[in-house]
Design an enzyme around this catalytic site. Structure first.
Site, PDB file in Angstrom:
ATOM      1  N   PHE A 140       0.861  -1.190   0.000  1.00  0.00           N
ATOM      2  CA  PHE A 140       0.000   0.000   0.000  1.00  0.00           C
ATOM      3  C   PHE A 140       0.889   1.229   0.000  1.00  0.00           C
ATOM      4  O   PHE A 140       1.598   1.498   0.967  1.00  0.00           O
ATOM      5  CB  PHE A 140      -0.966   0.047   1.197  1.00  0.00           C
ATOM      6  N   ASP A 225       9.563   2.783   1.726  1.00  0.00           N
ATOM      7  CA  ASP A 225       8.395   3.588   2.065  1.00  0.00           C
ATOM      8  C   ASP A 225       8.182   3.456   3.575  1.00  0.00           C
ATOM      9  O   ASP A 225       7.620   2.488   4.061  1.00  0.00           O
ATOM     10  CB  ASP A 225       7.161   3.109   1.288  1.00  0.00           C
ATOM     11  N   LYS A 254       3.057  11.102   6.888  1.00  0.00           N
ATOM     12  CA  LYS A 254       2.247  10.945   8.101  1.00  0.00           C
ATOM     13  C   LYS A 254       2.794  11.707   9.313  1.00  0.00           C
ATOM     14  O   LYS A 254       2.525  12.880   9.446  1.00  0.00           O
ATOM     15  CB  LYS A 254       2.061   9.459   8.409  1.00  0.00           C
TER      16      LYS A 254
HETATM   17  C1  PLP Z   1       3.141   2.871   3.573  1.00  0.00           C
HETATM   18  C2  PLP Z   1       2.259   3.966   3.041  1.00  0.00           C
HETATM   19  N1  PLP Z   1       2.628   4.637   1.944  1.00  0.00           N
HETATM   20  C3  PLP Z   1       1.877   5.623   1.454  1.00  0.00           C
HETATM   21  C4  PLP Z   1       0.674   5.987   2.028  1.00  0.00           C
HETATM   22  C5  PLP Z   1      -0.147   7.088   1.441  1.00  0.00           C
HETATM   23  O1  PLP Z   1      -0.121   8.230   2.219  1.00  0.00           O
HETATM   24  P1  PLP Z   1      -1.203   9.368   2.015  1.00  0.00           P
HETATM   25  O2  PLP Z   1      -2.534   8.825   2.446  1.00  0.00           O
HETATM   26  O3  PLP Z   1      -0.730  10.510   2.885  1.00  0.00           O
HETATM   27  O4  PLP Z   1      -1.198   9.711   0.554  1.00  0.00           O
HETATM   28  C6  PLP Z   1       0.243   5.296   3.169  1.00  0.00           C
HETATM   29  C7  PLP Z   1      -1.042   5.631   3.806  1.00  0.00           C
HETATM   30  O5  PLP Z   1      -1.624   4.868   4.553  1.00  0.00           O
HETATM   31  C8  PLP Z   1       1.059   4.252   3.682  1.00  0.00           C
HETATM   32  O6  PLP Z   1       0.695   3.563   4.772  1.00  0.00           O
END
Ligand code: PLP
Length: 401
Positions: A140, A225, A254
């Site tokens: 994700f 990530d 985040k």
């Molecule tokens: C590992 C990871 N990458 C990217 C994102 C996407 O972030 P955003 O919702 O701020 O676009 C999330 C969101 O849950 C995430 O958990």
């Protein structure tokens, strides 16, 4: 307005892209939130780890308030006096040279994809238009069309194509699968060191280190990530630290915004980030003064090591308690103050368990039908955490009855 009226009006005038629990929050402090009826709940989701430092963290709020009164936005057409300290501080925290600030997590992932491809063409010498990136099953990384194009979750992906080519999906947790997928046109391996949305999936020990080695051997960038796993949640500053692995690109978001504003960033060394020149990437809001002030306060909190230590200590207690939950729990995973708990479908869905917890004053969120996640703010007290775990035990006992 009462809870039901808020929900009725909100649902009739917004897209139905979420299915929230029926609680309407109006105030918060530390690890606790209060709803419009005055009921209090322990927040065990923490904005999907955006609130690692708690609701209304005094240091973060003070930085934001001071900045709100002085300067909030310039655009990157000009310099502003909060930029240098933020990028210097974040680069130092990551042990890297350069920061590219954005806003949301998905934007930061898109940024990392662009940086990796450009590096591939300009530094590695991949033929134009041929770059590929190895990604993981059950990943994700956000909701943009490029990103959902390489998701393996039908709910995230179906109905949104056509998708961008150039991604190869392999099994998460298998370093061999990564090795086999790499060819001369591979520019990067993109992964979450712990897969959050998939249900807090922790890869086998040694996996991150093995992927690091494979990337180095093949002149491929390791892109971590750490949007959800990073910034203290697992008991280290980054989840990669657990295996002493240093990726080529950190992707952060985040908690970098302190629960106040969206702040994300890609952090890398100059030999990688240097491929981006003026006009090739940007964002109206990325790196704005308010974001930088908040981000700098977050970096200051992380530099003390206090939050990482709390996540380690409370995490050990959390996992000890979760291991003893007994029947009704199929599996427990996690690291630090972060857990995914698979509920036996015979006793209820993740949603039902979440609703029962809500009625007892604990907020969690289900994922993928039968999993619930626990990720309270790192400021949660041990007593409050213990109380939340008592509620979980009671809910499971009732569900089994
Ligand atoms: C590992 C990871 N990458 C990217 C994102 C996407 O972030 P955003 O919702 O701020 O676009 C999330 C969101 O849950 C995430 O958990």
């Amino acid at each position: 307005m009462k809870t039901e009226e808020h929900i009725r009006l909100g649902e009739s005038h917004s897209a139905h892209n979420y299915h929230p629990l029926p609680v309407v929050i109006s105030a918060a402090e530390g690890a606790w939130v209060t709803d419009v009826e005055g009921r209090r709940y322990l927040d065990c989701l923490a904005g999907y780890s955006s609130l690692n430092f708690g609701h209304g963290n005094p240091a973060i709020l003070a930085a934001a308030r001071e900045q709100l009164d002085r300067l909030t936005l310039t655009s990157r057409a000009f310099y502003h006096d909060r930029f240098a300290a933020f990028v210097t501080g974040l680069a130092e925290l990551c042990g890297k040279d350069m920061v590219l600030p954005m806003n949301t997590g998905a934007e930061a992932v898109e940024t990392a994809v662009k940086v990796a491809r450009k590096w591939g063409y300009e530094v590695k010498g991949v033929a134009p238009g041929q770059a590929n990136i190895v990604v993981m099953e059950d990943n994700f990384h956000g909701r943009t069309t490029t990103i959902v194009g390489f998701s393996t979750d039908p709910e995230s992906r179906d109905g949104f194509g056509p998708f961008a080519p150039g991604f190869r999906v392999v099994k998460y947790g298998s370093a061999e699968a990564v090795r086999e997928a790499i060819d001369e046109n591979t520019v990067a391996v993109l992964l979450e060191p712990i897969q959050g949305e998939a249900g807090v999936l922790v890869p086998p020990d040694g996996y991150l280190a093995a992927v690091r080695e494979i990337c180095t051997e093949n002149n491929v960038l390791f892109v971590a990530d750490e949007i959800q796993s990073g910034l203290g949640r697992t008991g280290d500053t980054f989840a990669c630290d657990h295996e002493r692995v240093v990726p080529d690109l950190y992707v952060l978001g985040k908690a970098l915004g302190g629960g106040v504003v969206p702040v994300s960033a890609v952090v890398a060394n100059a030999d990688v980030m240097g491929v981006i020149g003026p006009g090739q990437h940007g964002s109206t809001f990325g790196g704005n003064p308010l974001a930088c002030a908040v981000g700098e306060a977050v970096i200051g909190l992380l530099k003390t090591g206090e939050y990482q230590a709390r996540a380690r200590e409370l995490g050990a207690f959390l996992h000890e308690r979760l291991a003893g939950l007994g029947p009704g729990v199929v599996a427990v995973r996690g690291r630090g103050l972060w857990a995914g708990i698979d509920i036996d479908p015979a006793i209820g869905t993740g949603r039902q368990i979440s609703e029962a917890l809500m009625r007892r004053g604990v907020l969690v969120k289900d994922t993928h039908g039968s999993t619930i996640r626990l990720a309270p703010p790192l400021v949660v007290s041990r007593d409050d955490l213990e109380w939340a775990l008592d509620q979980l035990s009671a809910v499971l006992r009732e569900a089994r009855a």
